[in-house]
Design an enzyme around this catalytic site. Sequence first.
Site: not given
Ligand code: ADP
Length: 399
Positions: A7, A90, A180, A211-212, A241, A331, A333-335, A385
Site C-alpha cells: 500500500n 492497493r 473503501h 478515520n475515513g 473530513r 477502527g 465500527g469494530e471497536n 483489505e
Molecule cells: P483508517 O481509516 O485510517 O484505516 P482506522 O480504521 O484504524 O482508520 O480507524 C481509526 C478510528 O478508529 C479512530 O477514530 C479511532 O479512535 C477508532 N478506534 C480505534 N480503536 C478504537 C477503540 N478501541 N475504541 C473506540 N474507537 C477506536
Amino acid sequence: MLILVVNAGSSSLKYQLIDMDGEKVLAKGNCDRIGIDGHISHKAADGRKLDMDCDFPTHTEAFEKLVEALTKSDAAVIKDMSEISAVGHRIVQGAEVFSETTLVTDEVIEKIDGLAELAPVHNHAHALALRACKKVFSADVPQAVVFDTAFHQTMPPEAFMFGIPYEDYEKYHVRKYGFHGTSHRFVSAALAKAMGRDAKDLKLVSCHLGNGSSITAVKGGKSIDTSMGFTPLDGVIMGTRSGCIDASAVTFLQKKLGLDADQMSEYLNKKSGFLGVSGISSDNREIYAAIYEGDKKAKLTADMLVYEIKKYIGSYAAIMDGLDAVLFTGGIGENSWEVREGVCENMDFYGIRIDKELNKSIKGELKKISTPDSKIEVWVVPTNEELLIARDTLALISK
Ligand code: ADP
C-alpha cells in the site's frame, strides 16, 4: 505460496508478506518518509522487530530496503526474494477504466498515472511505486493492482451521477466513484458466509467507520450505492473530513475566509470533521473521552455521526426494497460500542434491535450483536483489505 501486499503513498510504503497456505501474515512493516529522509519499521510474526533510519530518496530504495528486511535482517522471515510469488498493490482510484483486479503491465501503470487528476494525493504515488517494484523484483514476478473504487463500478447511473451538465461528466469524468471498495467487498462476503446465506440473496448495509468512513448498500453481493463520492470527502462526518456539505456553503466559506481552491480543499479534508466540530480531536476515542468529561461539542460530534449513519441505513433500505443485515467494520465500527449502540437505538420501525450488553463486550471480532427477535441482523465484521488483495492476486495469477 507467498504474496507481498503493498500500500504505497507519496512518502510511505506499507507492506505485508502473507503465506496463502493458511492465510498467515509472516511480517509487516512500513517504509516511511520516502523522499524526505527515511525510516523502516518492520515486524515479523514472532515478534522480532527492525526499526531504523535509512535513506529513501525514491520508492525504489524503499522496496530494496523492505526486501532486505524480509530476507537479511534480524527480523527476516524468508531466505530469498525468489520465495515471493507475486505482489498485490492497493490502488485508490481506478475510475471507469478499471472495474476489477488487473495484472500490471506498462500500459496499466500509465493508465493509473493518467488518473492522477482524479486522485491527486494517491495515483501518481501508486504509479511511482509500481515502476519501482518492477525494477526491484524480477520481471517474472507477477504484480496485480486492486482498486478501492472497483467494487462500486456496479452502481447504476442514477446513483453515481451528479446533477451537473452531462457534458462535464463526459469531459471531466466528474461522478461518484466511491471508495473503501476492497473493505466493503471483504466484509460483505464474510458476513454472507457467517450468516450461512448466499450473497446473491442478501440486502446489506456495510458501515466502514474509521478515520475515513463510508456506508455502502450491497444488494446481491454488488455495491449499488455508497456514501463517498468523487473523492473520499463525501458522506458521513469523518476524523478530519467534513462529509457531505452543500456546495454553496463551500463557495460561500471560500470567499469569507479568503481561501484559494487548494486551501479550501485542505480546510474540508484536514481541518473539518470530528476535529473541526469538536475542536478536540479527529480520534473517536478522544471524542468519547471528552464526552465522558461532559464536553458538549464532543457530544454533538458523536451525535452527528450516529445521525448520519442512521439516515444512510434508512435510505439504503429504501433503494434496496428491504434489508437483511447491517454490519459495522473499520477502527470505529469494530471497536466503538457507543457508536454501534447509538446507530441501532430507536430503530424499531426498521426492526433493528441489538443486545446492548453483548455489543459492549465486542471489539474486533466477527459477531452478531442483534437480538434473536430483531428482524434485521446486526453484525460486527472485522475487515482485512490486505488479505483480500492477496486473495485477488493469487486468484489472478492462478488463472
Ligand atoms: P483508517 O481509516 O485510517 O484505516 P482506522 O480504521 O484504524 O482508520 O480507524 C481509526 C478510528 O478508529 C479512530 O477514530 C479511532 O479512535 C477508532 N478506534 C480505534 N480503536 C478504537 C477503540 N478501541 N475504541 C473506540 N474507537 C477506536
